[in-house]
Design an enzyme around this catalytic site. Structure first.
Site, PDB file in Angstrom:
ATOM      1  N   ASN A  11      -4.889   3.148   9.876  1.00  9.63           N
ATOM      2  CA  ASN A  11      -5.046   3.399  11.749  1.00  9.63           C
ATOM      3  C   ASN A  11      -5.380   4.155  12.390  1.00  9.63           C
ATOM      4  O   ASN A  11      -5.727   5.229  11.512  1.00  9.63           O
ATOM      5  CB  ASN A  11      -3.569   2.907  11.575  1.00  9.63           C
ATOM      6  CG  ASN A  11      -2.654   3.634  13.082  1.00  9.63           C
ATOM      7  OD1 ASN A  11      -3.590   3.517  14.591  1.00  9.63           O
ATOM      8  ND2 ASN A  11      -1.861   4.095  13.503  1.00  9.63           N
ATOM      9  N   TRP A  12      -7.063   3.952  12.440  1.00  9.41           N
ATOM     10  CA  TRP A  12      -7.917   5.279  13.010  1.00  9.41           C
ATOM     11  C   TRP A  12      -7.389   5.831  14.212  1.00  9.41           C
ATOM     12  O   TRP A  12      -7.667   6.540  14.691  1.00  9.41           O
ATOM     13  CB  TRP A  12      -9.051   4.766  13.352  1.00  9.41           C
ATOM     14  CG  TRP A  12     -10.079   4.308  12.192  1.00  9.41           C
ATOM     15  CD1 TRP A  12      -9.987   3.517  10.992  1.00  9.41           C
ATOM     16  CD2 TRP A  12     -11.444   3.651  12.512  1.00  9.41           C
ATOM     17  NE1 TRP A  12     -10.599   3.163   9.971  1.00  9.41           N
ATOM     18  CE2 TRP A  12     -11.252   2.866  10.491  1.00  9.41           C
ATOM     19  CE3 TRP A  12     -11.847   2.888  12.995  1.00  9.41           C
ATOM     20  CZ2 TRP A  12     -12.832   2.628  10.332  1.00  9.41           C
ATOM     21  CZ3 TRP A  12     -13.440   2.114  12.605  1.00  9.41           C
ATOM     22  CH2 TRP A  12     -13.948   2.290  11.375  1.00  9.41           C
ATOM     23  N   LYS A  13      -5.903   5.486  15.379  1.00  9.32           N
ATOM     24  CA  LYS A  13      -5.571   5.605  15.993  1.00  9.32           C
ATOM     25  C   LYS A  13      -7.005   6.130  17.313  1.00  9.32           C
ATOM     26  O   LYS A  13      -7.500   5.569  16.714  1.00  9.32           O
ATOM     27  CB  LYS A  13      -4.470   7.312  15.786  1.00  9.32           C
ATOM     28  CG  LYS A  13      -4.006   7.064  14.553  1.00  9.32           C
ATOM     29  CD  LYS A  13      -2.882   8.369  14.389  1.00  9.32           C
ATOM     30  CE  LYS A  13      -1.445   7.179  13.632  1.00  9.32           C
ATOM     31  NZ  LYS A  13      -0.795   8.710  13.168  1.00  9.32           N
ATOM     32  N   HIS A  95       4.883   0.908  16.996  1.00  9.35           N
ATOM     33  CA  HIS A  95       4.105   2.547  15.609  1.00  9.35           C
ATOM     34  C   HIS A  95       5.039   3.922  16.754  1.00  9.35           C
ATOM     35  O   HIS A  95       5.460   3.428  17.116  1.00  9.35           O
ATOM     36  CB  HIS A  95       2.744   2.737  15.880  1.00  9.35           C
ATOM     37  CG  HIS A  95       2.532   4.030  15.004  1.00  9.35           C
ATOM     38  ND1 HIS A  95       2.554   5.084  15.525  1.00  9.35           N
ATOM     39  CD2 HIS A  95       1.943   3.977  13.203  1.00  9.35           C
ATOM     40  CE1 HIS A  95       2.225   5.869  14.661  1.00  9.35           C
ATOM     41  NE2 HIS A  95       1.837   5.230  13.655  1.00  9.35           N
ATOM     42  N   GLU A  97       4.725   6.158  17.134  1.00  3.65           N
ATOM     43  CA  GLU A  97       3.523   7.458  18.198  1.00  3.65           C
ATOM     44  C   GLU A  97       3.974   5.799  19.915  1.00  3.65           C
ATOM     45  O   GLU A  97       4.150   6.828  20.913  1.00  3.65           O
ATOM     46  CB  GLU A  97       2.513   7.378  18.118  1.00  3.65           C
ATOM     47  CG  GLU A  97       1.803   8.942  17.263  1.00  3.65           C
ATOM     48  CD  GLU A  97       1.387   8.766  16.197  1.00  3.65           C
ATOM     49  OE1 GLU A  97      -0.021   7.803  16.224  1.00  3.65           O
ATOM     50  OE2 GLU A  97       1.139   8.975  15.430  1.00  3.65           O
ATOM     51  N   GLU A 167       7.636   3.975   8.347  1.00  5.52           N
ATOM     52  CA  GLU A 167       7.447   4.785   8.258  1.00  5.52           C
ATOM     53  C   GLU A 167       7.658   6.596   9.024  1.00  5.52           C
ATOM     54  O   GLU A 167       8.008   5.478   9.680  1.00  5.52           O
ATOM     55  CB  GLU A 167       6.285   5.008   8.821  1.00  5.52           C
ATOM     56  CG  GLU A 167       4.773   4.165   8.840  1.00  5.52           C
ATOM     57  CD  GLU A 167       3.462   4.587   9.324  1.00  5.52           C
ATOM     58  OE1 GLU A 167       2.666   4.540   8.976  1.00  5.52           O
ATOM     59  OE2 GLU A 167       3.223   4.210  10.989  1.00  5.52           O
ATOM     60  N   GLY A 173       1.411  12.183   9.890  1.00  2.98           N
ATOM     61  CA  GLY A 173       0.496  13.312  10.438  1.00  2.98           C
ATOM     62  C   GLY A 173       1.099  14.565   9.768  1.00  2.98           C
ATOM     63  O   GLY A 173       0.199  15.777  10.406  1.00  2.98           O
ATOM     64  N   SER A 213       1.576   9.941   5.711  1.00  5.49           N
ATOM     65  CA  SER A 213       1.108  11.254   5.294  1.00  5.49           C
ATOM     66  C   SER A 213       0.376  11.167   3.681  1.00  5.49           C
ATOM     67  O   SER A 213       0.190  11.702   2.823  1.00  5.49           O
ATOM     68  CB  SER A 213       1.810  12.787   4.944  1.00  5.49           C
ATOM     69  OG  SER A 213       1.878  12.749   6.902  1.00  5.49           O
ATOM     70  N   GLY A 234      -3.216   6.820   8.072  1.00  2.67           N
ATOM     71  CA  GLY A 234      -3.486   7.387   8.787  1.00  2.67           C
ATOM     72  C   GLY A 234      -4.900   7.773   8.923  1.00  2.67           C
ATOM     73  O   GLY A 234      -5.953   7.551   8.604  1.00  2.67           O
ATOM     74  N   GLY A 235      -4.493   9.229   9.163  1.00  2.00           N
ATOM     75  CA  GLY A 235      -5.608  10.420   8.923  1.00  2.00           C
ATOM     76  C   GLY A 235      -6.508  10.288   7.730  1.00  2.00           C
ATOM     77  O   GLY A 235      -8.000  10.128   8.085  1.00  2.00           O
TER      78      GLY A 235
HETATM   79  P1  PGA Z   1      -0.714   9.482   8.710  1.00  2.00           P
HETATM   80  O1  PGA Z   1      -0.429   8.607   9.489  1.00  2.00           O
HETATM   81  O2  PGA Z   1      -1.255   9.197   7.625  1.00  2.00           O
HETATM   82  O3  PGA Z   1      -1.798  10.386   9.517  1.00  2.00           O
HETATM   83  O4  PGA Z   1       0.793  10.194   8.349  1.00  2.00           O
HETATM   84  C1  PGA Z   1       0.364   7.156   8.690  1.00  2.00           C
HETATM   85  C2  PGA Z   1       0.737   6.123  10.751  1.00  2.00           C
HETATM   86  O5  PGA Z   1       0.799   7.070  11.341  1.00  2.00           O
HETATM   87  O6  PGA Z   1       0.608   4.763  10.179  1.00  2.00           O
END
Ligand code: PGA
Length: 253
Positions: A11-13, A95, A97, A167, A173, A213, A234-235
């Site tokens: 997930n590149w956000k 998600h 967020e 998650e 994050g 993470s 994500g990251g």
């Molecule tokens: P993260 O994000 O790996 O940066 O914690 C995961 C996600 O939001 O899907």
């Protein structure tokens, strides 16, 4: 039914320019080429880069980070699954967020998941507890409620083919790692909730990912867990080597 492929989704956000997206997608395709027979590699760039990434990396699966629940209409700023499906096979819905920054409810998530199915996309339905909920011992209740409300518009046959991502919000994050035994327990709770709604056969084949993470050096500890079918990253998905190493773990674990 045979064992389903491990899914490693990135997930590149809201990161990367169009050029950077194209470069990263090209690199990920190169570096993961030898693993894609065992691993479904899904990258989820920002909407604006979707067409470029699709052209640059045709061998990877693509996902979007959200869809709207109507198929067309006067919804300024939104993108329909009916539009996204031209490029993407997967859509992340719910998600944390989206739930927390944009106040999406599980009812919204249910409608979005249904829109994905109606448009032959695979929803990646995200669920997970906040730190406060965890500290109050409410994780099971939260997961039960989110699963029940988010899947309410789907049939058992449809739920068999969807993907759920567990998650924990406090692990996204933050660099905080969920303990593998807690992930095992959460995944078991999710499968029990699906069993209750749709039966044990559906719960057994529905794919569940862990996210929060995940890095190259922690990926294997989650991938080897009973009932975990892959990872939502994500990251670490923004770094070609880091992400490819996670995909490699997906092919061997
Ligand atoms: P993260 O994000 O790996 O940066 O914690 C995961 C996600 O939001 O899907």
């Amino acid at each position: 039914m045979g064992k389903s492929k491990t899914i490693i989704a990135g997930n590149w956000k809201m990161h990367l320019t169009m050029d950077q997206s194209e470069v990263l997608a090209t690199r990920v395709q190169e570096l993961t080429a030898k693993y894609v027979k065992d691993v479904e590699v899904v990258i989820c760039p920002s909407y604006i880069a979707l067409a470029r990434v699709s052209e640059a990396a045709p061998k990877l699966s693509l996902g979007v980070q959200d869809v709207f629940y109507a198929d067309e209409g006067a919804y300024t700023g939104e993108v329909a699954a009916a539009q996204a499906k031209e490029f993407a096979q997967f859509a992340i819905v719910g998600h944390s967020e989206r739930r927390h920054i944009f106040n999406e409810s599980s009812e919204d998530v249910a409608r979005k998941a249904a829109a994905c199915i109606r448009n032959e996309m695979t929803p990646i339905v995200c669920v997970g507890e906040t730190e406060v909920e965890r500290d109050h011992g409410e994780t099971r209740q939260v997961l039960n409620d989110q699963i029940a409300a988010s899947l309410t518009m789907l049939t058992a046959g449809e739920v068999r083919d969807i993907v759920i991502a567990y998650e924990p919000v406090w692990a996204i994050g933050t660099g905080k790692n969920a303990r593998p035994e807690d992930v095992t327990a959460a995944v078991a709770t999710i499968r029990a909730a699906i069993t209750e709604m749709f039966g044990a056969k559906t719960a057994a084949v529905c794919r569940i990912l862990y996210g929060g993470s995940v890095k190259a050096d922690t990926a294997a500890s989650y991938l080897k867990l009973e009932g975990v079918n892959g990872l939502l990253v994500g990251g670490a998905s923004l770094n070609d080597h880091e992400f490819s190493t996670i995909v490699e773990w997906g092919s061997t674990t």
